[in-house]
Write an enzyme that holds these catalytic residues in place. Sequence first.
Site, mmCIF file in Angstrom:
data_model
loop_
_atom_site.group_PDB
_atom_site.id
_atom_site.type_symbol
_atom_site.label_atom_id
_atom_site.label_comp_id
_atom_site.label_asym_id
_atom_site.label_seq_id
_atom_site.Cartn_x
_atom_site.Cartn_y
_atom_site.Cartn_z
ATOM 1 N N GLU A 102 0.861 -1.177 0.000
ATOM 2 C CA GLU A 102 0.000 0.000 0.000
ATOM 3 C C GLU A 102 0.894 1.222 0.000
ATOM 4 O OE1 GLU A 102 -2.100 -0.629 3.600
ATOM 5 O OE2 GLU A 102 -3.530 -2.005 2.693
ATOM 6 N N TYR A 114 7.840 1.791 -7.258
ATOM 7 C CA TYR A 114 7.095 0.539 -7.368
ATOM 8 C C TYR A 114 6.649 0.263 -8.807
ATOM 9 C CZ TYR A 114 7.068 1.031 -2.306
ATOM 10 O OH TYR A 114 7.445 1.189 -0.996
#
Length: 142
Positions: A102, A114
């Site tokens: 998250e 990411y």
Amino acid sequence: MIRPATADDLDAVVALEQACFGAEAWSASLVAGELTADTRVVLVHDDDGVDAYGTVGVVADVADLHRIATRPQRQGQGLGRGLLDALLDAARGEGAERMLLEVADTNVPARTLYERAGFTTIATRRRYYPSGADALVMERVL
């Protein structure tokens, strides 16, 4: 050098938490729990002191990336990417087939890290963080 974290790294990791996350930093007891839990892999980047750390939990075939934190003055130097790659390898070694994480939708540097590492957004948790930011749930098949 990236290496497994030890109990001796507790103070350095707690200091990183404070420097990187402020009011949302984990307490010393939470960090200590990460360092001792059987289902966790905690790694540090250590060049004459801990400059970054990351932790992932692995249960069955799923790894959850809990944290990557880099000392602010060392950000943008590839330490986070090195830790992420090492954590991905460690999760594979523990039998994980995918990794979840998250990240705040407002955290552009982390999102970019990411995405470049092959993570894709699979869900959004509205107003998840105390700041009111949404959490993007991201996934990468290992």
